[in-house]
Scaffold this motif. Structure first.
Motif, short mmCIF file in Angstrom:
data_model
loop_
_atom_site.label_atom_id
_atom_site.label_comp_id
_atom_site.label_asym_id
_atom_site.label_seq_id
_atom_site.Cartn_x
_atom_site.Cartn_y
_atom_site.Cartn_z
N ASP A 1 7.72 10.55 -2.17
CA ASP A 1 7.07 10.56 -3.48
C ASP A 1 8.10 10.94 -4.53
O ASP A 1 8.54 12.10 -4.61
N ILE A 2 8.50 9.98 -5.33
CA ILE A 2 9.54 10.20 -6.34
C ILE A 2 9.10 11.27 -7.34
O ILE A 2 9.92 12.07 -7.81
N LYS A 3 7.82 11.32 -7.66
CA LYS A 3 7.33 12.28 -8.65
C LYS A 3 7.48 13.72 -8.17
O LYS A 3 7.72 14.63 -8.96
N SER A 4 7.33 13.95 -6.87
CA SER A 4 7.43 15.32 -6.35
C SER A 4 8.88 15.79 -6.28
O SER A 4 9.17 16.97 -6.47
N GLY A 5 9.79 14.87 -5.96
CA GLY A 5 11.21 15.22 -5.86
C GLY A 5 11.57 16.02 -4.63
O GLY A 5 12.70 16.51 -4.52
N ILE A 6 10.65 16.14 -3.69
CA ILE A 6 10.89 16.90 -2.46
C ILE A 6 10.75 15.97 -1.26
O ILE A 6 9.77 15.23 -1.15
N CYS A 7 11.73 16.01 -0.36
CA CYS A 7 11.72 15.11 0.80
C CYS A 7 12.00 15.92 2.08
O CYS A 7 12.97 16.68 2.14
N ASP A 8 11.13 15.78 3.07
CA ASP A 8 11.32 16.40 4.38
C ASP A 8 11.77 15.34 5.38
O ASP A 8 11.09 14.32 5.55
N LEU A 9 12.91 15.59 6.03
CA LEU A 9 13.47 14.62 6.98
C LEU A 9 14.04 15.33 8.19
O LEU A 9 14.57 16.45 8.07
N PRO A 10 13.99 14.70 9.36
CA PRO A 10 14.72 15.24 10.53
C PRO A 10 16.22 15.25 10.24
O PRO A 10 16.74 14.38 9.54
N GLU A 11 16.93 16.20 10.82
CA GLU A 11 18.35 16.36 10.49
C GLU A 11 19.22 15.21 10.97
O GLU A 11 20.34 15.03 10.49
N TYR A 12 18.70 14.39 11.91
CA TYR A 12 19.52 13.27 12.39
C TYR A 12 19.52 12.07 11.45
O TYR A 12 20.07 11.03 11.77
N PHE A 13 18.90 12.20 10.27
CA PHE A 13 19.02 11.19 9.22
C PHE A 13 19.91 11.66 8.08
O PHE A 13 20.01 10.98 7.06
N ILE A 14 20.54 12.82 8.25
CA ILE A 14 21.19 13.49 7.12
C ILE A 14 22.65 13.80 7.44
O ILE A 14 22.99 14.17 8.57
N VAL A 15 23.52 13.66 6.43
CA VAL A 15 24.91 14.10 6.53
C VAL A 15 25.28 14.85 5.25
O VAL A 15 24.58 14.76 4.24
N HIS A 16 26.39 15.56 5.29
CA HIS A 16 26.86 16.28 4.11
C HIS A 16 27.42 15.30 3.09
O HIS A 16 28.08 14.31 3.44
N LEU B 1 15.26 2.87 12.39
CA LEU B 1 13.93 2.95 13.00
C LEU B 1 13.99 3.32 14.48
O LEU B 1 13.04 3.88 15.02
N SER B 2 15.09 3.00 15.14
CA SER B 2 15.21 3.26 16.57
C SER B 2 15.83 4.63 16.85
O SER B 2 16.79 5.03 16.18
N LYS C 1 25.15 6.79 16.61
CA LYS C 1 25.87 5.74 15.89
C LYS C 1 25.57 5.82 14.39
O LYS C 1 26.48 5.69 13.55
N LEU C 2 24.31 6.02 14.04
CA LEU C 2 23.92 6.09 12.63
C LEU C 2 24.62 7.23 11.92
O LEU C 2 25.16 7.06 10.82
N LEU C 3 24.65 8.40 12.54
CA LEU C 3 25.31 9.54 11.91
C LEU C 3 26.82 9.31 11.77
O LEU C 3 27.43 9.68 10.76
N HIS C 4 27.41 8.66 12.77
CA HIS C 4 28.84 8.34 12.71
C HIS C 4 29.12 7.39 11.54
O HIS C 4 30.08 7.60 10.78
N ILE C 5 28.27 6.38 11.37
CA ILE C 5 28.46 5.43 10.27
C ILE C 5 28.29 6.13 8.93
O ILE C 5 29.09 5.93 7.99
N MET C 6 27.26 6.96 8.80
CA MET C 6 27.00 7.65 7.53
C MET C 6 28.17 8.55 7.14
O MET C 6 28.59 8.57 5.97
N ASP C 7 28.72 9.28 8.12
CA ASP C 7 29.89 10.12 7.84
C ASP C 7 31.09 9.28 7.40
O ASP C 7 31.82 9.65 6.48
N ALA C 8 31.29 8.14 8.07
CA ALA C 8 32.42 7.26 7.74
C ALA C 8 32.26 6.67 6.34
O ALA C 8 33.24 6.56 5.59
N VAL C 9 31.03 6.30 5.97
CA VAL C 9 30.78 5.76 4.63
C VAL C 9 31.10 6.80 3.57
O VAL C 9 31.77 6.51 2.56
N MET C 10 30.62 8.03 3.75
CA MET C 10 30.88 9.08 2.77
C MET C 10 32.38 9.40 2.69
O MET C 10 32.92 9.64 1.60
N GLU C 11 33.07 9.38 3.83
CA GLU C 11 34.51 9.65 3.84
C GLU C 11 35.27 8.60 3.05
O GLU C 11 36.15 8.93 2.25
N LYS C 12 34.92 7.33 3.26
CA LYS C 12 35.62 6.26 2.56
C LYS C 12 35.24 6.21 1.08
O LYS C 12 36.05 5.83 0.23
#
Length: 315
Positions: free
Chosen positions: A73-88, A263-264, A270-281
């Motif tokens: 919900d964009i109006k709330s501005g708060i998002c709850d997610l499992p940590e395996y979808f998140i990187v620094h 979704l899988s 693999k997803l976390l590895h890609i996300m870290d690589a994208v942020m690094e580049k």
């Protein structure tokens, strides 16, 4: 967030939105989304963590990819997610630039590294590259030492790509001469990989479609021996003659659907590895989002689409 031991609560500062009109994505999209507009990723500050979260703490700046079946919900501005979808998020990146790079970066890594298996010295043809994804895919391939050829649907978008100073061999306007041009540029050998944004059936009138996309025959003809064709045409049908060409070239075709990674639960590492690589580049300046539109969250509307830009909302 009660009872979700691996969840992270994020106070969102920016997010990207997209259309959910892909005929396959609509099967998974949360029903809470309206007007066919979905949130692809969020960037913000961690304000709470579950008891079993080990990678994050309150106050961390993070960025996360959002599965299409999870509503934000964009109006709330708060998002709850499992940590395996998140990187620094790297501190050198703004919220908006980080958001703009993530989804397209995941898609580019999946297409080029995991499906296309391109490496230094290879060549690639990126069809209809005038999009936020096309630009990031071009930058990533060039950084890996791949020879890049681009196509665009018209002169205007071709000129726009030229102003970005992308490291490419050649930008082709239209697709009526794409096969002849690629074979000339490669000495008749073809390219190692082709990434399309949709193709036309061989029997369809190209004049009626103004050569906006290549035909299947042209794509297959441009492939080198042992080449890889990565397609975004979800309903691609290969006739027996097309399969024969693939077989004779020892070539392969695979489908690009990066939402499957999110979704899988099979490819979380693999997803976390890609996300870290994208942020690094992105932090290193290798990935630069030229096609980005930053808007206030109050301007969310389906009328923003279709667009070649990545729409980033500032919360």
């Amino acid at each position: 967030m009660d009872g979700q031991l691996l969840d992270v609560r994020i106070s969102v500062r920016s997010c990207t939105i997209d259309q959910s009109n892909h005929p396959l994505i609509t099967k998974f999209v949360s029903r809470d989304y309206k007007d066919g507009v979905i949130v692809k990723d969020v960037a913000g500050i961690v304000i709470k963590v579950g008891e079993e979260v080990t990678r994050f703490k309150e106050g961390d700046e993070v960025i996360a990819v959002l599965p299409v079946n999870q509503y934000f919900d964009i109006k709330s501005g708060i998002c709850d997610l499992p940590e395996y979808f998140i990187v620094h998020k790297p501190s050198s990146l703004s919220w908006e630039v980080a958001s703009c790079c993530l989804s397209d970066g995941i898609k580019a890594f999946d297409a080029l590294h995991y499906l296309g298996r391109v490496r230094a010295g290879d060549s690639i043809l990126l069809c209809n590259a005038a999009s936020s994804f096309g630009v990031l895919a071009t930058q990533l391939a060039s950084n890996w030492g791949v020879k890049v050829f681009l196509t665009t649907s018209d002169e205007e978008t071709g000129q726009m790509l030229r102003t970005m100073s992308l490291d490419v061999e050649r930008t082709l306007i239209g697709h009526q001469f794409v096969m002849n041009s690629i074979m000339d540029e490669t000495g008749g050998m073809g390219v190692s990989c082709i990434l399309d944004n949709g193709v036309l059936p061989n029997h369809q009138s190209m004049e009626e479609n103004e050569w906006k996309k290549p035909t299947k025959h042209d794509v297959l003809s441009c492939l080198a021996v042992s080449g890889r064709w990565v397609t975004m045409q979800h309903d691609l049908q290969l006739d027996p003659p097309d399969s024969e060409i693939l077989h004779l070239k020892n070539a392969s075709v695979c489908h690009l659907f990066p939402d499957a990674l999110v979704l899988s639960c099979l490819h979380q590492d693999k997803l976390l590895h890609i996300m870290d690589a994208v942020m690094e580049k992105a932090a290193a300046g290798i990935l630069r989002p030229h096609l980005m539109s930053v808007l206030p969250s109050s301007e969310v509307s389906s009328s923003l689409f279709p667009t070649m830009n990545r729409i980033v909302l500032k919360l």
